[in-house]
Design a protein around this motif. Sequence first.
Motif, PDB file in Angstrom:
ATOM      1  N   LEU A 181       0.835  -1.197   0.000  1.00  0.00           N
ATOM      2  CA  LEU A 181       0.000   0.000   0.000  1.00  0.00           C
ATOM      3  C   LEU A 181       0.875   1.255   0.000  1.00  0.00           C
ATOM      4  CD1 LEU A 181      -2.940   1.022   0.090  1.00  0.00           C
ATOM      5  CD2 LEU A 181      -2.727   1.139   2.578  1.00  0.00           C
ATOM      6  N   THR A 182       0.567   2.190  -0.886  1.00  0.00           N
ATOM      7  CA  THR A 182       1.353   3.414  -1.013  1.00  0.00           C
ATOM      8  C   THR A 182       0.527   4.642  -0.642  1.00  0.00           C
ATOM      9  OG1 THR A 182       0.723   3.783  -3.317  1.00  0.00           O
ATOM     10  CG2 THR A 182       2.655   2.379  -2.917  1.00  0.00           C
ATOM     11  N   ALA A 183       1.230   5.744  -0.408  1.00  0.00           N
ATOM     12  CA  ALA A 183       0.558   7.017  -0.138  1.00  0.00           C
ATOM     13  C   ALA A 183      -0.282   7.426  -1.347  1.00  0.00           C
ATOM     14  CB  ALA A 183       1.591   8.085   0.192  1.00  0.00           C
ATOM     15  N   GLN A 184       0.204   7.104  -2.533  1.00  0.00           N
ATOM     16  CA  GLN A 184      -0.540   7.429  -3.757  1.00  0.00           C
ATOM     17  C   GLN A 184      -1.874   6.677  -3.805  1.00  0.00           C
ATOM     18  OE1 GLN A 184       2.687   6.701  -3.620  1.00  0.00           O
ATOM     19  NE2 GLN A 184       3.787   8.417  -4.566  1.00  0.00           N
ATOM     20  N   ASN A 185      -1.852   5.398  -3.380  1.00  0.00           N
ATOM     21  CA  ASN A 185      -3.094   4.616  -3.318  1.00  0.00           C
ATOM     22  C   ASN A 185      -4.098   5.278  -2.384  1.00  0.00           C
ATOM     23  OD1 ASN A 185      -1.174   1.536  -3.225  1.00  0.00           O
ATOM     24  ND2 ASN A 185      -2.055   2.542  -5.011  1.00  0.00           N
ATOM     25  N   VAL A 186      -3.613   5.704  -1.235  1.00  0.00           N
ATOM     26  CA  VAL A 186      -4.479   6.316  -0.232  1.00  0.00           C
ATOM     27  C   VAL A 186      -5.041   7.643  -0.735  1.00  0.00           C
ATOM     28  CG1 VAL A 186      -4.604   7.265   2.109  1.00  0.00           C
ATOM     29  CG2 VAL A 186      -3.253   5.194   1.668  1.00  0.00           C
ATOM     30  N   ASN A 187      -4.185   8.451  -1.347  1.00  0.00           N
ATOM     31  CA  ASN A 187      -4.637   9.749  -1.860  1.00  0.00           C
ATOM     32  C   ASN A 187      -5.672   9.591  -2.962  1.00  0.00           C
ATOM     33  OD1 ASN A 187      -3.058  11.295  -0.116  1.00  0.00           O
ATOM     34  ND2 ASN A 187      -1.267  11.205  -1.466  1.00  0.00           N
ATOM     35  N   LYS A 188      -5.497   8.553  -3.787  1.00  0.00           N
ATOM     36  CA  LYS A 188      -6.491   8.294  -4.838  1.00  0.00           C
ATOM     37  C   LYS A 188      -7.820   7.868  -4.220  1.00  0.00           C
ATOM     38  CE  LYS A 188      -7.498   5.638  -9.005  1.00  0.00           C
ATOM     39  NZ  LYS A 188      -8.896   5.370  -8.577  1.00  0.00           N
ATOM     40  N   ALA A 189      -7.759   6.981  -3.209  1.00  0.00           N
ATOM     41  CA  ALA A 189      -8.983   6.529  -2.531  1.00  0.00           C
ATOM     42  C   ALA A 189      -9.684   7.704  -1.860  1.00  0.00           C
ATOM     43  CB  ALA A 189      -8.646   5.445  -1.513  1.00  0.00           C
ATOM     44  N   ALA A 239      -5.959   2.697   8.955  1.00  0.00           N
ATOM     45  CA  ALA A 239      -4.829   1.898   8.483  1.00  0.00           C
ATOM     46  C   ALA A 239      -4.400   0.866   9.512  1.00  0.00           C
ATOM     47  CB  ALA A 239      -3.648   2.817   8.161  1.00  0.00           C
ATOM     48  N   HIS A 240      -3.894  -0.247   9.012  1.00  0.00           N
ATOM     49  CA  HIS A 240      -3.323  -1.281   9.876  1.00  0.00           C
ATOM     50  C   HIS A 240      -1.861  -0.943  10.124  1.00  0.00           C
ATOM     51  CE1 HIS A 240      -2.052  -5.239  11.284  1.00  0.00           C
ATOM     52  NE2 HIS A 240      -3.321  -5.560  11.421  1.00  0.00           N
ATOM     53  N   PRO A 241      -1.351  -1.153  11.358  1.00  0.00           N
ATOM     54  CA  PRO A 241       0.045  -0.781  11.643  1.00  0.00           C
ATOM     55  C   PRO A 241       1.095  -1.580  10.881  1.00  0.00           C
ATOM     56  CG  PRO A 241      -0.964  -1.848  13.545  1.00  0.00           C
ATOM     57  CD  PRO A 241      -2.072  -1.566  12.572  1.00  0.00           C
ATOM     58  N   GLU A 242       0.680  -2.602  10.109  1.00  0.00           N
ATOM     59  CA  GLU A 242       1.632  -3.304   9.248  1.00  0.00           C
ATOM     60  C   GLU A 242       1.906  -2.519   7.960  1.00  0.00           C
ATOM     61  OE1 GLU A 242       0.543  -7.361   8.452  1.00  0.00           O
ATOM     62  OE2 GLU A 242       0.094  -7.775  10.555  1.00  0.00           O
ATOM     63  N   CYS A 243       1.197  -1.405   7.762  1.00  0.00           N
ATOM     64  CA  CYS A 243       1.421  -0.570   6.572  1.00  0.00           C
ATOM     65  C   CYS A 243       2.694   0.266   6.746  1.00  0.00           C
ATOM     66  CB  CYS A 243       0.228   0.351   6.338  1.00  0.00           C
ATOM     67  SG  CYS A 243      -1.304  -0.488   5.904  1.00  0.00           S
ATOM     68  N   PRO A 299       5.308   3.479   6.994  1.00  0.00           N
ATOM     69  CA  PRO A 299       5.173   4.726   7.754  1.00  0.00           C
ATOM     70  C   PRO A 299       4.492   5.858   6.987  1.00  0.00           C
ATOM     71  CG  PRO A 299       7.368   3.810   8.029  1.00  0.00           C
ATOM     72  CD  PRO A 299       6.702   2.986   6.981  1.00  0.00           C
ATOM     73  N   GLU A 300       4.806   5.993   5.697  1.00  0.00           N
ATOM     74  CA  GLU A 300       4.207   7.082   4.912  1.00  0.00           C
ATOM     75  C   GLU A 300       2.697   6.901   4.738  1.00  0.00           C
ATOM     76  OE1 GLU A 300       6.127   4.153   1.923  1.00  0.00           O
ATOM     77  OE2 GLU A 300       6.554   4.978   3.919  1.00  0.00           O
ATOM     78  N   VAL A 301       2.232   5.670   4.830  1.00  0.00           N
ATOM     79  CA  VAL A 301       0.799   5.392   4.776  1.00  0.00           C
ATOM     80  C   VAL A 301       0.157   5.692   6.133  1.00  0.00           C
ATOM     81  CG1 VAL A 301      -0.931   3.556   4.556  1.00  0.00           C
ATOM     82  CG2 VAL A 301       0.951   3.700   2.906  1.00  0.00           C
ATOM     83  N   LEU A 302       0.823   5.260   7.203  1.00  0.00           N
ATOM     84  CA  LEU A 302       0.297   5.514   8.548  1.00  0.00           C
ATOM     85  C   LEU A 302       0.198   7.012   8.833  1.00  0.00           C
ATOM     86  CD1 LEU A 302       2.055   2.783  10.748  1.00  0.00           C
ATOM     87  CD2 LEU A 302      -0.109   2.656   9.501  1.00  0.00           C
ATOM     88  N   ALA A 303       1.104   7.791   8.232  1.00  0.00           N
ATOM     89  CA  ALA A 303       1.095   9.244   8.430  1.00  0.00           C
ATOM     90  C   ALA A 303      -0.173   9.888   7.879  1.00  0.00           C
ATOM     91  CB  ALA A 303       2.324   9.863   7.770  1.00  0.00           C
ATOM     92  N   ALA A 333      -8.563   0.447   0.474  1.00  0.00           N
ATOM     93  CA  ALA A 333      -7.521   1.422   0.118  1.00  0.00           C
ATOM     94  C   ALA A 333      -6.854   1.001  -1.182  1.00  0.00           C
ATOM     95  CB  ALA A 333      -6.500   1.526   1.240  1.00  0.00           C
ATOM     96  N   SER A 334      -6.790  -0.318  -1.402  1.00  0.00           N
ATOM     97  CA  SER A 334      -6.259  -0.866  -2.646  1.00  0.00           C
ATOM     98  C   SER A 334      -6.771  -2.281  -2.823  1.00  0.00           C
ATOM     99  CB  SER A 334      -4.724  -0.880  -2.632  1.00  0.00           C
ATOM    100  OG  SER A 334      -4.222  -1.601  -3.743  1.00  0.00           O
TER     101      SER A 334
END
Length: 296
Positions: free
Chosen positions: A172-180, A191-195, A197-201, A248-249
Motif C-alpha cells: 500500500l502506497t501514499a498514492q493509493n491512499v490519496n487516490k482513494a 490503516a493497519h500498523p503493518e502498513c 510509515p508514509e501510509v500511517l502518516a 484502500a487498494s
Amino acid sequence: MKGKIRQLAKEKNAIILAHNYQPPEIQDIADLCGDSLELSIKASKTKADIIVFCGVHFMAETAFILSPEKTVLLPHTGAGCPMADMVDPIALTTKKQALGNIPVITYVNSSAAVKAVSDICCTSANVIKVVNSIDADEILMVPDKNLARYAAANTTKKIHLWDGYCPFHNILTAQNVNKARKDHPDALFIAHPECPPEVLALADSIQSTSGMIKFAGESDQVSFIIGTETGLLYPISKAYPKKKFFPASEKMYCIDMKKINLENLADSLENLTGEIKVPENIRKNALGAVQKMIDL
C-alpha cells in the motif's frame, strides 16, 4: 455442504474459528470470527475437543500452544504466512547475541519456534503497551519492520528492526491512499500498523482488524477507507450495513488467507486432516512469551 459441516462440528464437539480475512462463506459458518490471538484465547476457554482454525499455519500453532489438550486442525496445511517465514529461530538467536542479548519482542504473526526464543509476544493492537513494559532501553522486534517503526514512533526506546514485512500491507502506497481519498472525499482512512510509515502518516486512525471494526461502529462517520487486507470488508460491512466501506487498494489480497474453502473444511472435520502440533519443548517456551503478553 454447510449443513454437513455444522453437523460434523456438533458430532465431534469441534469449534470452528475464522480469521477476519477468510472468505465470506467460511466466516458465515464459523462459531467465532476475529483476530488470530483473540480467537485462540477464546477457544482455549471452551469445552470443545477440536479446534478447527480457518486461517494460516502460525494461527493454528498458537491455538495449540494455548490448548495442547485439544486437537487443532488447519483445513489447508499449505496456508502459510510469507511474513512469518521471514524469520527463523537460528537467525533470530544470532541477531540477538550480536546486539548484546537485548530483549526480543515477537509479533504473534510468527512461528512457534520463533516465539520460543523470544522474551515476549505482541499483537498489532497492544504493541505499544508491550514495548513500554520492557525494562530496557533497546529492543529487537521481529519480524515486521513496519509494526516496529510504528512502535518506535510511540516510545522513547531504541527499536532495532528486522527486515520482514507483510507483502499485502507493505504494497500500500501514499498514492493509493490519496487516490482513494479523492474517490471518497467524505471517508475516514483507517490503516493497519503493518502498513509503511508514509501510509500511517495519512491515517485518521491506526487499528488492528478487530480495532477497525470497533472504530467504525463507534464513529459518527458513515464512510471509511480500509487500509488492510480486502477480506475485512465483509465482516465490517456485515457489522454495520448502513455504513460504507472502501478498500484502500484492491491489491491488498492475501492468497494464503483464501486457501480454505467449504470442501477442505468439511474434509478436515470428517477425517481429522491437517492436524497441527508443536513439540512440547518449543510449545512451553513459546507459551511463556505469549503468556507474558496476555498477563500484561
